[in-house]
Design an enzyme around this catalytic site. Structure first.
Site, PDB file in Angstrom:
ATOM      1  N   TYR A   1      15.563  -0.665  -2.852  1.00  0.00           N
ATOM      2  CA  TYR A   1      15.197  -0.904  -4.389  1.00  0.00           C
ATOM      3  C   TYR A   1      16.371   0.580  -5.584  1.00  0.00           C
ATOM      4  O   TYR A   1      16.749   0.104  -5.882  1.00  0.00           O
ATOM      5  CB  TYR A   1      14.394  -0.456  -4.646  1.00  0.00           C
TER       6      TYR A   1
HETATM    7  N1  NAD Z   1       6.757   3.576 -12.794  1.00  0.00           N
HETATM    8  C1  NAD Z   1       7.911   4.014 -11.871  1.00  0.00           C
HETATM    9  O1  NAD Z   1       7.589   5.724 -11.597  1.00  0.00           O
HETATM   10  C2  NAD Z   1       8.895   3.750 -12.434  1.00  0.00           C
HETATM   11  C3  NAD Z   1       9.939   4.341 -11.932  1.00  0.00           C
HETATM   12  C4  NAD Z   1      11.562   4.155 -12.011  1.00  0.00           C
HETATM   13  C5  NAD Z   1      12.170   3.110 -12.414  1.00  0.00           C
HETATM   14  N2  NAD Z   1      10.776   1.759 -13.293  1.00  0.00           N
HETATM   15  C6  NAD Z   1      11.033   0.925 -13.968  1.00  0.00           C
HETATM   16  O2  NAD Z   1      10.293   0.163 -14.828  1.00  0.00           O
HETATM   17  C7  NAD Z   1       9.943  -0.912 -14.988  1.00  0.00           C
HETATM   18  C8  NAD Z   1       8.574  -1.657 -14.115  1.00  0.00           C
HETATM   19  O3  NAD Z   1       8.085  -0.973 -13.439  1.00  0.00           O
HETATM   20  P1  NAD Z   1       5.831  -0.324 -14.053  1.00  0.00           P
HETATM   21  O4  NAD Z   1       5.783   0.317 -12.765  1.00  0.00           O
HETATM   22  O5  NAD Z   1       5.932  -0.604 -15.036  1.00  0.00           O
HETATM   23  O6  NAD Z   1       5.798  -1.620 -12.553  1.00  0.00           O
HETATM   24  P2  NAD Z   1       4.578  -2.845 -12.688  1.00  0.00           P
HETATM   25  O7  NAD Z   1       4.345  -2.896 -10.742  1.00  0.00           O
HETATM   26  O8  NAD Z   1       3.228  -1.624 -13.190  1.00  0.00           O
HETATM   27  O9  NAD Z   1       4.529  -3.142 -13.455  1.00  0.00           O
HETATM   28  C9  NAD Z   1       5.794  -4.425 -13.086  1.00  0.00           C
HETATM   29  C10 NAD Z   1       5.060  -5.577 -13.688  1.00  0.00           C
HETATM   30  O10 NAD Z   1       6.746  -6.611 -13.571  1.00  0.00           O
HETATM   31  C11 NAD Z   1       5.674  -8.068 -13.355  1.00  0.00           C
HETATM   32  N3  NAD Z   1       6.893  -8.884 -12.457  1.00  0.00           N
HETATM   33  C12 NAD Z   1       7.194  -8.362 -11.143  1.00  0.00           C
HETATM   34  N4  NAD Z   1       8.377  -9.418 -10.459  1.00  0.00           N
HETATM   35  C13 NAD Z   1       8.275 -10.150 -11.752  1.00  0.00           C
HETATM   36  C14 NAD Z   1       9.676 -11.465 -11.455  1.00  0.00           C
HETATM   37  N5  NAD Z   1       9.916 -11.470 -11.002  1.00  0.00           N
HETATM   38  N6  NAD Z   1       9.315 -11.883 -12.726  1.00  0.00           N
HETATM   39  C15 NAD Z   1       9.127 -11.618 -14.060  1.00  0.00           C
HETATM   40  N7  NAD Z   1       7.817 -10.709 -13.871  1.00  0.00           N
HETATM   41  C16 NAD Z   1       7.645  -9.531 -12.676  1.00  0.00           C
HETATM   42  C17 NAD Z   1       4.644  -7.337 -13.318  1.00  0.00           C
HETATM   43  O11 NAD Z   1       3.895  -8.836 -12.987  1.00  0.00           O
HETATM   44  C18 NAD Z   1       4.263  -6.861 -13.634  1.00  0.00           C
HETATM   45  O12 NAD Z   1       3.275  -6.787 -14.499  1.00  0.00           O
HETATM   46  C19 NAD Z   1      10.512  -1.807 -13.099  1.00  0.00           C
HETATM   47  O13 NAD Z   1      12.079  -2.099 -13.665  1.00  0.00           O
HETATM   48  C20 NAD Z   1      10.433  -0.829 -12.078  1.00  0.00           C
HETATM   49  O14 NAD Z   1      11.578  -0.298 -10.985  1.00  0.00           O
HETATM   50  C21 NAD Z   1       9.323   2.177 -12.867  1.00  0.00           C
END
Ligand code: NAD
Length: 250
Positions: free
Chosen positions: A157
């Site tokens: 990641y």
């Molecule tokens: N939540 C956090 O603390 C956090 C921190 C830093 C970065 N991020 C980044 O923010 C973004 C969103 O994170 P989140 O917490 O909302 O995640 P989440 O898991 O709640 O939602 C992610 C969404 O992406 C979709 N998804 C995953 N893989 C996919 C693929 N290959 N093709 C199409 N759709 C796909 C899932 O179905 C889901 O609807 C991500 O890139 C994550 O790395 C999140």
């Protein structure tokens, strides 16, 4: 500043938009008059999101790692709405966590790279010709604080998110002056399903490093994203915005 190409009801593609941060951003953009297209591989969540957002929300079941499917879905959005103004690459996966680098499984590592890095490139390459033609576009890639600092236990990641930051710097420079801006956002821990699924010790490791001693909220992230993809945010490109409760001060 050239304002002639700024749309009144912008068209936004949001990957991973069916749930989590992507859905919160979609809700906010729709409230401001945007027409949104959600790309996600979770069909059930997509249908629910479409019902909640109402017309004219476009949804496509797409794995962002699948370059051909991404291309087809992007052309369908262009045909449905006539233009594409905003791309927000939110789809992301953590892969296995709470393990040391020598324990990382290469297939798991590659899958994280294919979704988090190739996914951003696949959508960018499909969308950029449309934005260049209209001399206007706002691209926002989701990075992470782990891409700046490296979170122990999260090799795949952290490596993928560092790559997203590098991609953003390159694209910001390459498209400066074309009407396109390309930026990234690097959240620390924001409370979403992705975080709820992590082992508690991995989450504690991350929140312990935040001076505000808490997770961020989806609304806080959506508010910053709304600004980054707005027409007004026209003099910032290639930049990774911080949203980390004071953890990153650079
Ligand atoms: N939540 C956090 O603390 C956090 C921190 C830093 C970065 N991020 C980044 O923010 C973004 C969103 O994170 P989140 O917490 O909302 O995640 P989440 O898991 O709640 O939602 C992610 C969404 O992406 C979709 N998804 C995953 N893989 C996919 C693929 N290959 N093709 C199409 N759709 C796909 C899932 O179905 C889901 O609807 C991500 O890139 C994550 O790395 C999140």
């Amino acid at each position: 500043m050239n304002t002639t190409n700024q749309p009144t009801n912008p068209v936004a593609i949001i990957t991973g938009g069916a749930d989590g941060l992507g859905f919160s951003i979609a809700e906010r953009l729709v409230r401001k008059g945007a027409r949104v297209a959600l790309f996600d591989f979770n069909e059930e969540a997509l249908q629910k999101a479409q019902r909640q957002l109402g017309e004219p929300t476009f949804v496509a079941k797409v794995d962002v790692a699948d370059r051909v499917a991404v291309g087809v879905a992007v052309e369908a959005v262009a045909e449905a709405f006539g233009r594409i103004d905003i791309l927000i690459n939110c789809a992301g996966v953590t892969g296995r966590t709470n393990i040391k680098s020598h324990e990382v499984d290469l297939e798991d590592f590659n899958r994280v790279m294919r979704v988090n890095v190739n996914g951003c490139l696949n959508t960018f390459q499909a969308v950029a010709p449309h934005m260049l033609r209209q001399a206007y576009g706002r691209v926002l890639h989701f990075a992470s604080i782990s891409g700046k600092e490296g979170n122990a236990g999260m090799l795949a990641y952290s490596t993928s998110k560092a790559a997203v930051i590098g991609m953003t710097k390159v694209q910001g420079k390459e498209y400066a002056g074309t009407g396109l801006t390309v930026n990234a956002i690097a959240p620390a821990v924001i409370f979403t399903d992705m975080v709820a699924k992590l082992p508690p010790e991995q989450v504690k490791y991350m929140t312990d490093k935040i001076p505000m001693s808490r997770c961020g909220t989806k609304d806080e992230v959506a508010a910053l994203c709304e600004f980054i993809v707005s027409a007004e945010a026209s003099f910032t490109t290639g930049f990774t915005f911080d949203i980390s409760g004071g953890r990153a001060t650079y």
